[in-house]
Enzyme design. Structure first.
Site, mmCIF file in Angstrom:
data_model
loop_
_atom_site.group_PDB
_atom_site.id
_atom_site.type_symbol
_atom_site.label_atom_id
_atom_site.label_comp_id
_atom_site.label_asym_id
_atom_site.label_seq_id
_atom_site.Cartn_x
_atom_site.Cartn_y
_atom_site.Cartn_z
ATOM 1 N N MET A 64 29.496 9.257 -18.128
ATOM 2 C CA MET A 64 28.765 9.739 -18.351
ATOM 3 C C MET A 64 27.633 10.460 -18.163
ATOM 4 S SD MET A 64 25.631 7.532 -21.553
ATOM 5 C CE MET A 64 27.366 6.992 -22.069
ATOM 6 N N GLY A 65 27.553 9.939 -16.827
ATOM 7 C CA GLY A 65 26.323 10.818 -15.987
ATOM 8 C C GLY A 65 26.930 12.487 -15.646
ATOM 9 N N TRP A 102 29.267 13.901 -17.289
ATOM 10 C CA TRP A 102 28.982 14.456 -18.499
ATOM 11 C C TRP A 102 27.859 15.830 -18.780
ATOM 12 C CZ3 TRP A 102 25.755 13.550 -22.918
ATOM 13 C CH2 TRP A 102 25.059 14.283 -23.634
ATOM 14 N N HIS A 103 27.374 14.883 -18.565
ATOM 15 C CA HIS A 103 25.576 15.267 -18.024
ATOM 16 C C HIS A 103 25.495 16.782 -17.270
ATOM 17 C CE1 HIS A 103 23.870 11.931 -20.058
ATOM 18 N NE2 HIS A 103 23.063 12.616 -20.909
ATOM 19 N N GLY A 104 26.244 16.828 -16.335
ATOM 20 C CA GLY A 104 25.812 17.884 -15.729
ATOM 21 C C GLY A 104 26.897 16.979 -14.307
#
Length: 383
Positions: free
Chosen positions: A313-314, A316-318
């Site tokens: 998820m981290g 995915w943010h960038g």
């Protein structure tokens, strides 16, 4: 023009929604109007960015090819894992290129909303593999993929839930109830985003102007509050718009700041994202662990699963230190929470007592707001 920002967009939104209201009151199907409205709004938002518009078209074409192609392969060859993984990889490829591109100081495949459209297309691929999706009508898939109210930042809908609204013609009474709820959500979202978030942002900017410990502490709290009201406000307006178009988008926030542990927080914060990761990454990792016997105990599987899930998820943010560390930070805390709740006799003895719940809430909020401080990027500026 930007989604849910500025007078031009809201004027356009009113003009787009008025025919939907008329159709809904007349008990007519909204399905094709939803699709036409989405194409029109996306065109108006992106018309000054031809590169983004072209990337969106390419993404759409690739998604249709991959989804339709994998559906045909699934029918012919069944559950062949290598073909399934290849389809998922192709579905993710535009997003991967978009996220990796900044590392090389170039722009690849970027357009507004690519992350959320990728969630939609990959979800369909995964559930085709599971056998719960057996048909993917082109027009309905297009409407689902390009549904404009949630295209830029969610909430993340699921195709089978969307199908229920797409295939249903609402009675007048039911639509009027949905219309009233939609208008309320839009107005509440405007208060959240335009009034409260904007006010908190000014305080955040002031606190971010210094570099002493108490200003950084204040910045961490105001940033988290700003993030909530800005994003929750956007999500409310997106859901309200969808309601008026006859689509019940799921809620994205549910009073996250009353959470008494981090697991509860992620069941209340950005709900559609956290539940997507739970269903399609965490749960499948656990199932794979059980099948392959990678760990001896359920607690070991869950702990590693939390770290992997939140780490992804981290990313995915960038691909920046703040996002990656933010994801891993939450993954580790979730793993420790799971271990503590399963192993601690103190927790089991006191978890229902009011004093313990109050203390647990206080500790949870410090963990959450420190996480926001990491997410903001300021943490790496001050260490």
């Amino acid at each position: 023009m930007s989604f849910y920002d500025g007078f031009p967009f809201f004027l356009c939104l009113i003009m787009i929604l008025l025919p939907a209201v008329i159709l809904g009151i007349m008990e007519k199907s909204l399905r094709y109007y939803q699709l036409c409205a989405s194409i029109l709004v996306i065109g108006l938002v992106l018309h000054k960015n031809p590169a983004e518009f072209l990337n969106l078209i390419l993404f759409y074409v690739l998604s249709v090819i991959v989804v339709k192609g994998y559906l045909a392969i699934r029918r012919k060859y069944g559950r062949v894992e290598i073909l399934y993984y290849l389809a998922v990889l192709l579905g993710l490829l535009p997003l991967i290129l978009c996220k990796v591109a900044p590392l090389f100081r170039v722009s690849w495949f970027g357009f507004l909303g690519i992350s959320y459209l990728t969630f939609r297309s990959v979800q369909v691929i995964i559930e085709i593999y599971d056998g719960v999706i057996r048909e993917v009508p082109l027009v309905e898939f297009t409407a689902f993929l390009l549904f404009f109210p949630s295209i830029s930042s969610g909430p993340i809908d699921r195709s089978r839930r969307f199908h229920e609204d797409w295939s249903k013609v609402l009675e007048r009474k039911e639509y009027l109830t949905l219309l009233g709820d939609g208008v309320f959500k839009i107005l509440l979202g405007m208060v959240y985003k335009i009034v409260i978030a904007a006010t908190v942002y000014r305080w955040m900017a002031f606190l971010g102007s210094g570099n002493v410990w108490y200003l950084n502490l204040g910045y961490a709290y105001t940033y988290g509050i700003y993030l909530f009201f800005d994003f929750a406000g956007y999500s409310l307006m997106a859901a309200g718009t969808a309601y008026i178009l006859g689509v019940r988008l799921p809620d994205n926030f549910k009073a996250p700041f009353v959470s008494k542990d981090l697991k509860e927080f992620w069941d209340r914060w950005h709900i559609t994202l956290s539940h997507w990761f739970r269903d399609f990454i965490f749960t499948r990792f656990i199932m794979k662990c059980v099948k392959k016997k990678w760990f001896h105990t359920r607690l070991q599987r869950a702990s590693v699963g939390f770290i992997i899930n939140m780490g992804i998820m981290g990313v995915w943010h960038g691909l920046t230190p703040s996002y990656i560390v933010y994801g891993l930070y939450h993954g580790v805390i979730l793993a420790l929470t799971e271990i503590y709740q399963k192993k601690s006799k103190f927790y089991k003895k006191n978890k229902k007592k009011k004093w313990y719940q109050a203390a647990s809430w206080f500790v949870t909020m410090q963990i959450v707001f420190f996480g926001f401080f990491i997410f903001s990027g300021r943490f790496f500026e001050v260490i």
